[in-house]
Design an enzyme around this catalytic site. Structure first.
Site, mmCIF file in Angstrom:
data_model
loop_
_atom_site.group_PDB
_atom_site.id
_atom_site.type_symbol
_atom_site.label_atom_id
_atom_site.label_comp_id
_atom_site.label_asym_id
_atom_site.label_seq_id
_atom_site.Cartn_x
_atom_site.Cartn_y
_atom_site.Cartn_z
ATOM 1 N N MET A 30 0.799 -1.219 0.000
ATOM 2 C CA MET A 30 0.000 0.000 0.000
ATOM 3 C C MET A 30 0.835 1.274 0.000
ATOM 4 S SD MET A 30 -3.222 -0.768 -0.094
ATOM 5 C CE MET A 30 -3.971 0.756 0.472
ATOM 6 N N THR A 32 4.927 3.350 1.291
ATOM 7 C CA THR A 32 6.300 3.337 1.779
ATOM 8 C C THR A 32 6.327 3.996 3.149
ATOM 9 O OG1 THR A 32 7.175 3.464 -0.463
ATOM 10 C CG2 THR A 32 8.668 4.056 1.317
ATOM 11 N N VAL A 33 7.107 3.402 4.058
ATOM 12 C CA VAL A 33 7.222 3.920 5.418
ATOM 13 C C VAL A 33 8.579 4.592 5.581
ATOM 14 C CG1 VAL A 33 7.184 3.350 7.877
ATOM 15 C CG2 VAL A 33 5.704 2.099 6.286
ATOM 16 N N LYS A 48 3.854 6.910 6.798
ATOM 17 C CA LYS A 48 3.495 5.991 5.709
ATOM 18 C C LYS A 48 2.778 6.782 4.624
ATOM 19 C CE LYS A 48 1.303 1.542 4.667
ATOM 20 N NZ LYS A 48 0.634 0.344 5.224
ATOM 21 N N ASP A 144 -4.099 -10.269 8.200
ATOM 22 C CA ASP A 144 -2.751 -10.496 7.659
ATOM 23 C C ASP A 144 -1.742 -10.651 8.799
ATOM 24 O OD1 ASP A 144 -0.898 -10.958 5.660
ATOM 25 O OD2 ASP A 144 -0.484 -8.834 5.306
#
Length: 461
Positions: A30, A32-33, A48, A144
């Site tokens: 979803m 990039t952190v 994020k 998840d």
């Protein structure tokens, strides 16, 4: 003027007018952190940012929004906190800001071949279960759960604190965010419940409980239960068929065959209950499942202690011999091969439980001292108690006894109120009186039942 949408934000970029980028931490499905500094507060955070290629997707935007708001109202030490959320006007990228965690996720530990101690596995699973219970009570399903989404951080006092991360495929009953597709295979196949791989509409909390069982197996064994099928099939799609059919080999047998790991007796039954194909047959709550596993481990330790006790050589029955014939020399007592220790802390009562058995070498003694010191560190400065089961702990060599004595010295100097010892019999209690005097403990701190010991520890009566 709109800024270009970069694949990665370079260091020193000021995002949303206040977050200065330090470095990219990782990228997922979803977003990039990044590690950032909040210029307004000088605090470090995790930022994020949604991947640019998903911004034009209505489903992607809504799912990113759901990730941001799903856990906002849930207060838990074991769920990563969301601190800010919005859309950056300069890049038009949705973002969320979280607490910055220090440590490593459990997936990284396993990838490095780290063997996690049994008691730490139970601690991490217990904290994960607390997070899941709170999520489920709020109508949120993670979907998840896997080692990469379980982060091991550390409190200021040195105690471990598990944080559940990444709610990118979360499912919620919150009516505020609607229009999100919940069908389809969402999650990581190695940990997905049958109803997930079959793309059922009614995926609920039981799917997380199934994944918790798979997580327990991997932490104890060092690889996922379905690793062999994934190696053979080479495809998550083909693996889904295996998961739907259910395990064909018991986890105890598989752990022994592939990794030479002995799971606690009864793990097969527990695993069958936590990963049952029928949702109704699984444990009702995550905490109930892990409590059952903890009880199973304790029972296996007790059984091992009894086995060690029964393995001790018994003196042969006396036989009348003619005076002229010499009596046979008794065989020397041999050290029992099985040995070990288990240190657990009951946070509700501040009772430190110690199980010790078998003959140790210096390495065992040193390991016990280090484990005892680490597990009791959070209790320092508070009153606490020790309940030691020494029923199957025979006299040790002086160099080993020094480490055992070191633990009690440490305890007495750091808030210990009382220490009780469980012995196998009244005779054992008599035989150990000398030790009680030498260590400065009262004679009545030795008990033959746990109930008596706990009552005395907590009430002094």
């Amino acid at each position: 003027m709109l800024l270009p949408r970069p694949a990665l934000l370079p260091p020193d970029t000021i995002f949303h007018g206040r977050y200065r980028v330090i470095r990219a931490i990782k990228s997922g499905g979803m977003g990039t952190v990044y590690e950032v500094v909040d210029e307004r507060t000088s605090s470090r955070r995790a930022l994020k940012v949604m991947l640019p290629n998903l911004v034009t997707s209505e489903q992607g935007r809504k799912r990113f929004e759901l990730e941001a708001r799903a856990t906002g109202a849930i207060e838990s030490d074991h769920i990563v906190r969301i601190l800010d959320v919005g859309i950056d006007p300069g890049t038009e990228l949705p973002f969320l800001v979280m607490e910055l965690l220090r440590g490593r996720d459990l997936g990284a530990l396993l990838d490095q071949g780290v063997r996690i101690a049994l008691e730490d596995v139970l601690r991490y699973l217990t904290q994960t279960a607390v997070a899941l219970d709170k999520l489920h009570a709020a109508g949120v399903v993670h979907r998840d759960l896997k080692p990469e989404n379980i982060f091991l951080s550390w409190r200021d006092d040195g105690t471990p604190c598990i944080k559940v991360l990444d709610f990118g495929v979360v499912k919620t009953v919150d009516p505020v965010v609607d229009g999100i597709t919940t069908r389809g295979i969402l999650g990581t196949p190695l940990y997905m419940a049958p109803e997930q791989v079959e793309a059922a509409q009614d995926v609920g909390p039981a799917a997380d409980i199934y994944a918790l069982g798979q997580l327990a197996y991997e932490l104890l064994v060092g690889e996922p239960y379905w690793a062999e099928e994934l190696e053979r099939d080479g495809s998550p799609i083909l693996l889904a068929a295996d998961i739907s059919d259910g395990p064909l080999e018991s986890p105890e047998a598989r752990a022994k065959r592939r990794k030479r790991v002995d799971l606690p007796p009864g793990f097969d039954v527990w695993f069958a209950g936590v990963t049952a194909k029928s949702v109704a047959a699984r444990f009702p709550r995550a905490s109930v499942a892990i409590t059952a596993l903890t009880d199973l481990v304790r029972e296996s330790v007790r059984a091992l202690q009894e086995q060690v006790s029964s393995a001790k050589p018994k003196a042969p029955a006396s036989v009348s011999q003619p005076a002229s014939r010499p009596q046979p020399t008794p065989s020397p007592v041999r050290e029992v091969a099985k040995k070990g220790f288990l240190v657990t802390v009951d946070g509700a009562t501040n009772v430190v439980r110690v199980d010790v058995w078998g003959f140790w070498d210096v390495g065992d003694g040193k390991g016990y001292w280090e484990e005892f010191e680490r597990k009791t560190k959070p209790l320092l400065g508070n009153p606490w108690y020790v309940l030691a089961n020494i029923s199957n702990f025979p006299p040790q060599k002086p160099d080993v006894s020094a480490f055992v004595e070191k633990t009690m010295t440490h305890a007495r100097e750091n808030g210990l109120v009382r220490a009780a010892n469980l012995v196998s019999s009244a005779l054992g209690r008599m035989q150990i009186q000398r030790l009680s005097v030498e260590t400065g403990l009262p004679l009545y701190s030795f008990f033959t039942t746990e109930a008596e010991a706990l009552r005395w520890l907590l009430t002094g009566k």
